[in-house]
Design a protein around this motif. Structure first.
Motif, PDB file in Angstrom:
ATOM      1  N   ARG A  56       0.888  -1.027   0.123  1.00  0.00           N
ATOM      2  CA  ARG A  56      -0.123  -0.038  -0.252  1.00  0.00           C
ATOM      3  C   ARG A  56       0.817   1.179  -0.016  1.00  0.00           C
ATOM      4  O   ARG A  56       1.989   1.211   0.334  1.00  0.00           O
ATOM      5  N   SER A  58       0.769   5.859   0.727  1.00  0.00           N
ATOM      6  CA  SER A  58       0.082   6.991   0.955  1.00  0.00           C
ATOM      7  C   SER A  58       0.977   8.078   0.594  1.00  0.00           C
ATOM      8  O   SER A  58       2.166   8.176   0.441  1.00  0.00           O
ATOM      9  N   GLN A  61       0.032  11.291   4.121  1.00  0.00           N
ATOM     10  CA  GLN A  61      -0.949  10.564   5.010  1.00  0.00           C
ATOM     11  C   GLN A  61      -2.224  10.555   4.585  1.00  0.00           C
ATOM     12  O   GLN A  61      -3.105  10.188   5.195  1.00  0.00           O
ATOM     13  N   HIS A  62      -2.293  10.311   3.240  1.00  0.00           N
ATOM     14  CA  HIS A  62      -3.696  10.021   2.458  1.00  0.00           C
ATOM     15  C   HIS A  62      -3.436   8.835   1.631  1.00  0.00           C
ATOM     16  O   HIS A  62      -2.467   8.724   0.932  1.00  0.00           O
ATOM     17  N   MET A  63      -4.411   7.821   1.786  1.00  0.00           N
ATOM     18  CA  MET A  63      -4.074   6.784   0.851  1.00  0.00           C
ATOM     19  C   MET A  63      -4.022   7.042  -0.763  1.00  0.00           C
ATOM     20  O   MET A  63      -4.677   8.216  -1.041  1.00  0.00           O
ATOM     21  N   ALA A  64      -3.140   6.424  -1.197  1.00  0.00           N
ATOM     22  CA  ALA A  64      -2.879   6.893  -2.668  1.00  0.00           C
ATOM     23  C   ALA A  64      -2.779   5.428  -3.619  1.00  0.00           C
ATOM     24  O   ALA A  64      -3.016   4.321  -3.042  1.00  0.00           O
ATOM     25  N   ASP A  65      -2.716   5.800  -4.808  1.00  0.00           N
ATOM     26  CA  ASP A  65      -2.369   4.246  -5.634  1.00  0.00           C
ATOM     27  C   ASP A  65      -1.412   4.876  -6.795  1.00  0.00           C
ATOM     28  O   ASP A  65      -0.540   5.968  -6.584  1.00  0.00           O
ATOM     29  N   THR A  68      -1.071   8.543  -8.448  1.00  0.00           N
ATOM     30  CA  THR A  68      -1.217   9.840  -7.622  1.00  0.00           C
ATOM     31  C   THR A  68       0.161  10.388  -7.916  1.00  0.00           C
ATOM     32  O   THR A  68       1.217  10.000  -7.839  1.00  0.00           O
TER      33      THR A  68
END
Length: 85
Positions: A56, A58, A61-65, A68
Motif C-alpha cells: 500500500r 500513502s 498521510q492520505h491513501m494513494a495509488d 497519484t
C-alpha cells in the motif's frame, strides 16, 4: 525535486532502511514513476516492489495509488497491506 520516503514493516526489513530523501527527475512524477526508480536500484528493491507484490502507499498521510502525482516535499509511505500496531 526531493521527496521523503518512509518504509514500514516487511518492506523496511527487505530494503534495509526506514526512511530516506529521494531526488526525482523533473516532469510530472507519480507513485508509479517513483516505484520504477526504486526497482532499478538493486535486487532488494526489485524484489520488494516486484510486479505482483502487494503493498500500500500513502502520500502526505492520505491513501494513494500508483497514478497519484507527487510534488516536491511530499511524504510517500510504503507499507504491507496489513500492519500491526
Amino acid at each position: 525535486m526531493t521527496v521523503t520516503i518512509l518504509y514500514f514493516a516487511a518492506l523496511r526489513e527487505r530494503v534495509g532502511v526506514s526512511h530516506e530523501q529521494v531526488a526525482l527527475p523533473p516532469g510530472a512524477p507519480t507513485v508509479a514513476s517513483l516505484v520504477d526508480q526504486l526497482r532499478s536500484r538493486d535486487a532488494r528493491w526489485t524484489e520488494a516492489f516486484a510486479p505482483g507484490k502487494t503493498w500500500r502507499v500513502s502520500v502526505n498521510q492520505h491513501m494513494a495509488d500508483t497514478a497519484t502525482p507527487i510534488k516536491p516535499g511530499d511524504e510517500v509511505a510504503f507499507f504491507p497491506p496489513v500492519t500491526g500496531g
